[in-house]
Scaffold this motif. Structure first.
Motif, short mmCIF file in Angstrom:
data_model
loop_
_atom_site.label_atom_id
_atom_site.label_comp_id
_atom_site.label_asym_id
_atom_site.label_seq_id
_atom_site.Cartn_x
_atom_site.Cartn_y
_atom_site.Cartn_z
N TRP A 118 0.86 -1.18 0.00
CA TRP A 118 0.00 0.00 0.00
C TRP A 118 0.89 1.24 0.00
N VAL A 119 0.30 2.40 -0.19
CA VAL A 119 1.13 3.60 -0.34
C VAL A 119 1.93 3.93 0.93
N THR A 120 1.36 3.62 2.09
CA THR A 120 2.08 3.95 3.34
C THR A 120 3.45 3.28 3.35
N VAL B 46 -2.48 6.14 10.80
CA VAL B 46 -2.88 6.50 9.43
C VAL B 46 -3.91 5.51 8.90
N GLY B 47 -4.71 5.96 7.97
CA GLY B 47 -5.55 5.05 7.21
C GLY B 47 -7.03 5.32 7.31
N GLU B 48 -7.46 5.85 8.44
CA GLU B 48 -8.89 6.14 8.63
C GLU B 48 -8.99 7.04 9.85
N PRO B 49 -10.16 7.63 10.04
CA PRO B 49 -10.31 8.46 11.24
C PRO B 49 -10.10 7.58 12.48
N ILE B 50 -9.38 8.09 13.46
CA ILE B 50 -9.19 7.32 14.69
C ILE B 50 -10.22 7.78 15.71
N VAL C 50 0.96 11.33 16.32
CA VAL C 50 0.67 12.05 15.08
C VAL C 50 -0.39 11.27 14.29
N ASP C 51 -1.56 11.89 14.13
CA ASP C 51 -2.66 11.31 13.35
C ASP C 51 -2.52 11.93 11.97
N THR C 52 -2.03 11.13 11.03
CA THR C 52 -1.61 11.67 9.73
C THR C 52 -2.67 11.39 8.66
N TRP C 53 -3.20 12.43 8.06
CA TRP C 53 -4.17 12.24 6.98
C TRP C 53 -3.48 12.38 5.63
N TRP C 54 -3.71 11.40 4.78
CA TRP C 54 -3.22 11.49 3.40
C TRP C 54 -3.82 10.35 2.60
N GLN C 55 -3.38 10.21 1.35
CA GLN C 55 -3.96 9.23 0.42
C GLN C 55 -2.90 8.72 -0.54
N THR C 56 -3.23 7.63 -1.21
CA THR C 56 -2.37 7.12 -2.28
C THR C 56 -2.03 8.26 -3.25
N GLU C 57 -3.04 9.04 -3.56
CA GLU C 57 -2.89 10.11 -4.54
C GLU C 57 -1.98 11.24 -4.06
N THR C 58 -1.96 11.48 -2.75
CA THR C 58 -1.22 12.65 -2.26
C THR C 58 0.26 12.35 -2.10
N GLY D 161 -12.12 13.56 -1.89
CA GLY D 161 -13.22 12.61 -1.67
C GLY D 161 -13.52 12.36 -0.21
N ASP D 162 -12.99 13.19 0.69
CA ASP D 162 -13.26 13.03 2.11
C ASP D 162 -14.10 14.20 2.63
N GLY D 163 -14.95 13.88 3.59
CA GLY D 163 -15.67 14.93 4.31
C GLY D 163 -14.81 15.38 5.48
N GLY E 118 -14.21 10.90 6.94
CA GLY E 118 -14.32 9.70 6.10
C GLY E 118 -14.79 10.05 4.71
N ARG E 119 -14.88 9.01 3.88
CA ARG E 119 -15.18 9.21 2.46
C ARG E 119 -16.59 9.73 2.24
N VAL E 120 -16.73 10.57 1.25
CA VAL E 120 -18.06 11.03 0.88
C VAL E 120 -18.50 10.38 -0.44
N VAL F 154 -15.23 2.55 0.39
CA VAL F 154 -15.35 2.15 1.79
C VAL F 154 -13.96 1.82 2.29
N ASN F 155 -13.69 2.25 3.53
CA ASN F 155 -12.36 2.06 4.09
C ASN F 155 -12.42 0.90 5.08
N VAL F 156 -12.08 -0.29 4.60
CA VAL F 156 -12.19 -1.50 5.42
C VAL F 156 -10.81 -1.80 6.00
N ALA F 157 -10.69 -1.68 7.30
CA ALA F 157 -9.41 -1.92 7.96
C ALA F 157 -8.29 -1.14 7.25
N GLY F 158 -8.59 0.09 6.86
CA GLY F 158 -7.59 0.92 6.23
C GLY F 158 -7.35 0.59 4.75
N HIS F 159 -8.11 -0.37 4.20
CA HIS F 159 -7.95 -0.68 2.77
C HIS F 159 -9.12 -0.08 2.02
C1 WTA Z 1 -8.57 7.79 4.83
C2 WTA Z 1 -3.69 5.78 2.98
C3 WTA Z 1 -8.87 10.05 8.61
C4 WTA Z 1 -9.22 8.89 4.02
C5 WTA Z 1 -2.53 6.69 3.38
C6 WTA Z 1 -8.43 8.87 2.73
C7 WTA Z 1 -7.80 8.95 6.90
C8 WTA Z 1 -8.14 7.41 2.55
C9 WTA Z 1 -6.55 9.17 7.54
C10 WTA Z 1 -6.88 7.16 1.75
C11 WTA Z 1 -6.55 9.85 8.79
C12 WTA Z 1 -6.22 8.12 5.67
N1 WTA Z 1 -7.74 10.27 9.28
N2 WTA Z 1 -8.94 9.40 7.44
N3 WTA Z 1 -5.44 10.07 9.49
N4 WTA Z 1 -5.60 8.64 6.74
N5 WTA Z 1 -7.55 8.29 5.76
O1 WTA Z 1 -5.24 5.83 -0.41
O2 WTA Z 1 -10.57 8.57 3.79
O3 WTA Z 1 -5.16 3.87 1.17
O4 WTA Z 1 -9.14 9.40 1.64
O5 WTA Z 1 -4.05 6.04 1.69
O6 WTA Z 1 -7.97 6.91 3.88
O7 WTA Z 1 -6.54 5.81 1.71
P1 WTA Z 1 -5.24 5.31 0.98
#
Ligand code: WTA
Length: 651
Positions: free
Chosen positions: A317-319, A394-398, A418-426, A504-506, A519-521, A525-530
């Protein structure tokens, strides 16, 4: 899920300021310092990134930091020439880092291996040489399907060294998913292993690749890494196509000079789910990604020379790309890499690893934290976790309870989180606390990183307290398109507002300016961070001969954050037997992989639809989460949902 999450966070009033102990040596050691740097990065982003990029090695300096003329196909570090492996490896050889551990690896059965920076450089040179001997050259796509072994990093780096584009496929994907990804990217080469360990069993990776590439004429070669010393795990070898890694590596050493690639040349593709049935090949290029992952790793994880850093993600995965391989290695960090499951042989495995290697920085996912909570406090208590100084998620709202548990039971109430928000795209982290500077609130990803102009907007691009997350200008780690589909890139990410990125997140921004990601709008669906696209799963069901229609939704799940529920309508005379249900579960595992299995498959004579034929997922979610049904007046046939609700409750 989002509503429940919103309620809890609205009540959240706890604050945690960075402990003095931590602040004292932190790279960025006060909020005022963050604000000053942030202001500078927003007022003069080009100047800011220009000076960061100068910390790295370039064969030729860029002419301009950012070219916006082809927006949204932005270009960073225009005409700069570099190679990311020069920065992850060669750059360290004339320093004390040369003999420092780059990767400390532990296999699930318990083997240990340590590769110093020199060892890693040596392996990567050799493998890059082997790749060129097979004719792999700049721009060629190479699929990688490997367990979490050091050779996974070696393979990625060797591709980057020769300028080839790697496409890592998470080793939980099925043969058919491999096929789709290999065909979409037209990969010439696949790199795999005879097997890998997961929960005490060997995954037959080579066999899965054999099935996956059967219809892929583009594949001319397959390289197979023998996972363990001794006899290989049983697997078939195809004469002329397949090669053992150890045979290819068994030649005299010659350093393999890195290909001097352009900033804008592709570094990798990583497929991710979107809102249609077809996964997207996210393109990351070299220059901007390198600079961004280097800088974020250093500051978000406050990395110092003596840190032992462990990110528990899978490199599939991107992480794992950004924060196991490229970012940490560019910083000369020591990374722990672990092959297997967190509960093999028992639920203390992770804490044993922390104790054994003296891990100082630990980065994991909320779903893992919730599993640890369920397994009980006695597991972490058995081990000495005193080396830890910083925690990340990382991966979903905690959810705040999980945050508090992590803080108290793992961090002993003294490690910042550190609660890190990001995405594959970023490409890298965009919203995050800085551990020595930011006062955290459990459940909030807090503030934007340097150069990131984040906002919460409504549909008209006006700022609001609760709405859609937007990134209002380009940043160096950004994606550079969807492979083979430039229109989809523009439509998915850049068409919601003019010139702004839509993730794509609210999100919500509170009165103190903290960001809370909800989370996603969209239908992801974010299943176990996937990330799993509901449309992707629906099209898998519909491909089955007995299924005519399907609707898949995400529902709240205690451990996984979200789980999937599938409503399936069968063809006329077909009966919804338990056998067929089982067959459909196997069908999903075969088509995508076990990690995408729904919690439930519900047979349903019909699906609730509007008069124009649109499936009303909102009602399905109400049913699955046991809520009173929302507005049903637009339904074509209101009896459908009543029936379905009764059926669901019976099951
Ligand atoms: C969600 C994983 C809340 C979000 C790096 C995003 C999060 C999607 C967080 C990307 C966080 C990731 N708090 N939501 N700290 N980190 N997300 O591409 O919905 O597997 O759009 O990248 O995970 O998932 P991806």
């Amino acid at each position: 899920m989002a509503d429940k999450h919103l309620d809890t966070i609205l009540e959240e009033s706890r604050r945690f300021s960075p402990p003095e102990q931590f602040t004292k040596d932190a790279h960025i050691s006060s909020f005022a310092e963050y604000q000053k740097m942030y202001k500078k990065s927003i007022e003069d982003p080009q100047g800011f990134w220009d000076s960061v990029a100068k910390e790295l090695h370039w064969y030729k300096k860029w002419d301009r930091v950012l070219d916006e003329s082809g927006a949204p196909f932005y270009k960073w570090f225009v005409n700069g020439k570099t190679n990311i492996t020069e920065n992850c490896l060669d750059r360290h050889l004339n320093t004390a880092t040369r003999n420092k551990a780059a990767i400390i690896w532990e296999g699930e059965p318990g083997e240990e291996r340590v590769l110093t920076y020199w060892d890693l450089w040596y392996e990567v040179n050799k493998f890059a040489h082997a790749l060129s001997r097979l004719g792999i050259k700049k721009g060629d796509r190479v699929a990688i399907y490997l367990p979490m072994i050091p050779e996974l990093a070696v393979a990625m780096l060797a591709c980057a060294r020769v300028g080839a584009v790697h496409s890592v496929i998470f080793a939980g994907f099925s043969a058919e998913s491999i096929r789709d990804r290999v065909l979409d990217s037209q990969a010439r080469l696949v790199i795999t292993a005879d097997g890998g360990w997961r929960r005490g069993k060997v995954l037959p990776l080579k066999g899965i690749v054999d099935d996956g590439v059967k219809e892929c004429d583009c594949v001319t070669d397959v390289i197979v890494i023998k996972r363990s010393p001794g006899e290989p795990f049983p697997c078939h070898f195809q004469e002329g196509r397949d090669h053992w890694y150890h045979d290819l590596m068994d030649v005299a050493f010659v350093p393999h000079q890195p290909e001097q690639v352009d900033s804008d040349d592709m570094l990798f593709l990583l497929y991710t789910s979107g809102t249609t049935g077809k996964p997207k090949g996210i393109i990351h290029t070299t220059g901007g990604y390198m600079v961004y992952t280097y800088h974020t790793t250093k500051h978000v994880f406050d990395l110092k020379a003596k840190d032992v850093y462990w990110c528990t993600a899978d490199v599939g995965w991107v992480t794992g790309h950004s924060y196991i391989v490229y970012g940490p290695l560019a910083n000369g960090a020591t990374c722990v890499m672990y092959e297997g499951a967190p509960n093999t042989p028992d639920e203390g495995r992770f804490w044993k690893i922390v104790e054994r290697y003296g891990v100082t920085v630990f980065y994991t996912a909320p779903t893992a934290i919730r599993a640890f909570m369920k397994w009980g406090d006695e597991w972490p208590k058995k081990y000495d976790l005193g080396s830890l100084r910083l925690l990340g998620t990382v991966g979903e709202p905690i959810n705040p309870e999980a945050w508090m548990w992590y803080h108290e039971k793992i961090g002993n109430s003294r490690c910042p989180i550190v609660d890190t928000w990001w995405q594959t795209e970023t490409g890298g982290i965009l919203i995050t606390p800085l551990p020595g500077a930011t006062t955290t609130k459990p459940g909030s990803a807090t503030f934007p990183y340097f150069g990131i102009d984040a906002a919460v907007l409504d549909g008209d691009s006006k700022e609001t307290n609760a709405g859609l997350l937007a990134i209002r200008r380009p940043w160096p780690g950004m994606l550079h398109g969807i492979y083979g589909d430039p229109e989809r890139y523009k439509a998915t990410y850049w068409s919601k507002w003019d010139g702004m990125y839509f993730p794509g997140d609210g999100a919500k921004k509170d009165k103190d300016g903290y960001f809370w990601i909800l989370g996603r709008v969209d239908d992801v669906v974010n299943v176990a961070g996937h990330r799993i696209g509901t449309a992707e799963l629906e099209s898998v069901f519909v491909e089955h001969k007995d299924v005519v229609e399907s609707a898949v939704i995400g529902v709240a799940h205690d451990i996984k954050g979200q789980g999937l529920v599938a409503f399936v309508t069968l063809a006329g005379s077909v009966e919804g037997t338990p056998e067929l249900q089982k067959e459909l579960f196997q069908w999903v595992a075969k088509k995508i992989g076990k990690f995408a299995l729904p919690e439930k498959i519900i047979f349903s004579a019909d699906l609730p639809k509007t008069r124009s034929g649109k499936i009303m997922r909102r009602l399905l979610r109400d049913i699955a989460e046991g809520r009173a049904l929302g507005n049903v007046t637009t339904l074509a046939d209101a009896s459908v949902v009543e029936e379905l609700k009764n059926k669901y409750e019976e099951e």
